[in-house]
Enzyme design. Structure first.
Site, mmCIF file in Angstrom:
data_model
loop_
_atom_site.group_PDB
_atom_site.id
_atom_site.type_symbol
_atom_site.label_atom_id
_atom_site.label_comp_id
_atom_site.label_asym_id
_atom_site.label_seq_id
_atom_site.Cartn_x
_atom_site.Cartn_y
_atom_site.Cartn_z
ATOM 1 N N ASP A 160 0.793 -1.239 0.000
ATOM 2 C CA ASP A 160 0.000 0.000 0.000
ATOM 3 C C ASP A 160 0.826 1.291 0.000
ATOM 4 O OD1 ASP A 160 0.875 0.164 2.673
ATOM 5 O OD2 ASP A 160 -1.012 -0.613 3.480
ATOM 6 N N HIS A 202 6.319 -7.926 -1.453
ATOM 7 C CA HIS A 202 5.223 -8.363 -2.323
ATOM 8 C C HIS A 202 4.874 -7.334 -3.391
ATOM 9 C CE1 HIS A 202 3.859 -11.387 1.018
ATOM 10 N NE2 HIS A 202 4.914 -11.774 0.346
ATOM 11 N N GLY A 213 1.892 -6.835 13.040
ATOM 12 C CA GLY A 213 0.678 -7.009 12.255
ATOM 13 C C GLY A 213 0.755 -7.997 11.116
ATOM 14 N N GLU A 269 -3.565 -10.078 18.106
ATOM 15 C CA GLU A 269 -3.743 -11.543 18.156
ATOM 16 C C GLU A 269 -2.434 -12.193 17.755
ATOM 17 O OE1 GLU A 269 -7.312 -12.945 16.044
ATOM 18 O OE2 GLU A 269 -8.013 -10.877 16.173
HETATM 19 P P1 OAD Z 1 -3.052 -11.006 7.414
HETATM 20 O O1 OAD Z 1 -4.342 -10.423 7.011
HETATM 21 O O2 OAD Z 1 -2.829 -12.457 7.165
HETATM 22 O O3 OAD Z 1 -2.813 -10.762 8.957
HETATM 23 C C1 OAD Z 1 -2.991 -9.502 9.544
HETATM 24 C C2 OAD Z 1 -2.459 -9.541 10.944
HETATM 25 O O4 OAD Z 1 -2.570 -8.237 11.484
HETATM 26 C C3 OAD Z 1 -3.204 -10.468 11.920
HETATM 27 O O5 OAD Z 1 -2.251 -11.240 12.645
HETATM 28 C C4 OAD Z 1 -3.942 -9.511 12.842
HETATM 29 O O6 OAD Z 1 -4.097 -10.031 14.162
HETATM 30 C C5 OAD Z 1 -3.014 -8.316 12.832
HETATM 31 N N1 OAD Z 1 -3.607 -7.012 13.167
HETATM 32 C C6 OAD Z 1 -4.881 -6.589 12.949
HETATM 33 N N2 OAD Z 1 -5.043 -5.314 13.358
HETATM 34 C C7 OAD Z 1 -3.846 -4.911 13.852
HETATM 35 C C8 OAD Z 1 -3.357 -3.696 14.427
HETATM 36 N N3 OAD Z 1 -4.145 -2.628 14.574
HETATM 37 N N4 OAD Z 1 -2.061 -3.647 14.815
HETATM 38 C C9 OAD Z 1 -1.253 -4.718 14.673
HETATM 39 N N5 OAD Z 1 -1.656 -5.891 14.143
HETATM 40 C C10 OAD Z 1 -2.935 -5.991 13.729
HETATM 41 O O7 OAD Z 1 -1.915 -10.111 6.716
HETATM 42 P P2 OAD Z 1 -0.399 -10.462 6.372
HETATM 43 O O8 OAD Z 1 0.209 -11.308 7.418
HETATM 44 O O9 OAD Z 1 0.247 -9.191 6.030
HETATM 45 O O10 OAD Z 1 0.213 -11.249 0.105
HETATM 46 O O11 OAD Z 1 -0.580 -11.317 5.059
HETATM 47 C C11 OAD Z 1 0.572 -11.759 4.381
HETATM 48 C C12 OAD Z 1 0.333 -11.752 2.897
HETATM 49 O O12 OAD Z 1 -0.865 -12.490 2.612
HETATM 50 C C13 OAD Z 1 0.020 -10.377 2.313
HETATM 51 O O13 OAD Z 1 1.181 -9.648 1.997
HETATM 52 C C14 OAD Z 1 -0.718 -10.718 1.063
HETATM 53 C C15 OAD Z 1 -1.642 -11.770 1.631
HETATM 54 O O14 OAD Z 1 -2.157 -12.672 0.756
HETATM 55 C C16 OAD Z 1 -0.015 -11.135 -1.182
HETATM 56 O O15 OAD Z 1 -0.995 -10.579 -1.636
HETATM 57 C C17 OAD Z 1 1.054 -11.754 -2.015
#
Ligand code: OAD
Length: 230
Positions: free
Chosen positions: A95, A110, A176, A204
């Site tokens: 983003d 990514h 996150g 979480e």
């Molecule tokens: P996820 O959507 O899998 O996980 C988001 C994480 O953020 C979770 O562990 C939540 O608990 C946490 N979270 C939510 N709100 C938060 C806050 N305010 N502060 C801190 N943490 C918070 O996202 P990613 O792990 O980034 O890839 O996903 C990895 C990849 O999967 C992404 O880059 C994307 C996706 O498919 C591609 O598109 C290639």
């Protein structure tokens, strides 16, 4: 907070961020409640096969994401990361929020919502507007979003830069990320094996064993407090 971090006591800090880093800015995460993959199927919107089948539909989805991200603003947590002189960001996010907050050293694992790439000649084009200026390359083929979709290989140069930054850091702060998508999911282990002190910030937590300290909370609240001087 239990114990604040004095960034000056570390040689190099790596912030390893995922979608949760942008959640308080209003950008939806991928998984969990309200997650993007709950409303949009990966097979239809986030793989090369989908683009080959229906490029307009895939480009439309990405344009919609660009518009919604432009309506969001970086939060205080992004600013804390941006002002530290000895910090690098290794992000899974596409983003551009870290750069908008002022971070200069950002490794985007990514890819980026704000770049297009030609499938034939490899030409890359930065495009920062709401709508794509063009989706046609000068060579005649289509431009596709310069994003790592499911089934795509990560860029070897980007991976190598990220691994090197993580091997060199002595403080690794994961923020996150659900830690489910490889090879990025292996970075906390790489940091630990390389001797860094490892912190996780997440409402979480992932439950991964590499972390020396787990802070349960939101990035925008925890980061300003953790790095405050008092
Ligand atoms: P996820 O959507 O899998 O996980 C988001 C994480 O953020 C979770 O562990 C939540 O608990 C946490 N979270 C939510 N709100 C938060 C806050 N305010 N502060 C801190 N943490 C918070 O996202 P990613 O792990 O980034 O890839 O996903 C990895 C990849 O999967 C992404 O880059 C994307 C996706 O498919 C591609 O598109 C290639």
């Amino acid at each position: 907070m239990e114990q604040n971090i004095n960034p000056a006591t570390y040689r190099e800090i790596v912030f390893f961020t995922g979608a949760g880093m942008s959640a308080e800015s209003g950008v939806p995460t991928y998984r969990g409640k309200g997650g993007i993959w709950g409303s949009y199927s990966i097979d239809e919107y986030a793989c090369q096969e989908a683009f080959d089948r229906n490029p307009e539909k895939v480009l439309g989805f990405h344009e919609k994401r660009r518009k919604s991200v432009l309506d969001c603003q970086p939060h205080e947590g992004h600013s804390v990361v941006a002002v530290l002189p000895n910090a690098k960001v290794v992000t899974q996010n596409i983003d551009g929020m870290h750069q908008r907050a002022g971070s200069k050293d950002v490794i985007e694992l990514h890819g980026s919502l704000w770049r297009l790439r030609c499938q034939s000649c490899g030409f890359r084009k930065e495009d920062l507007a709401e709508s794509y200026e063009t989706t046609r390359c000068d060579c005649g083929d289509r431009l596709r979003p310069d994003i790592i979709w499911f089934g795509d290989m990560l860029d070897a140069v980007v991976m190598s830069k990220a691994s090197q930054a993580i091997r060199n850091c002595d403080l690794f702060v994961s923020i996150g990320t659900s830690g489910t998508v490889w090879p990025a999911a292996g970075f906390p282990d790489l940091a630990k094996q390389s001797g860094a002190y490892c912190i996780e910030i997440n409402p979480e937590p992932s439950g991964a064993s590499e972390y020396d300290r787990v802070i349960v909370g939101n990035a925008g609240e925890v980061l300003p407090e953790l790095f405050s001087e008092s």
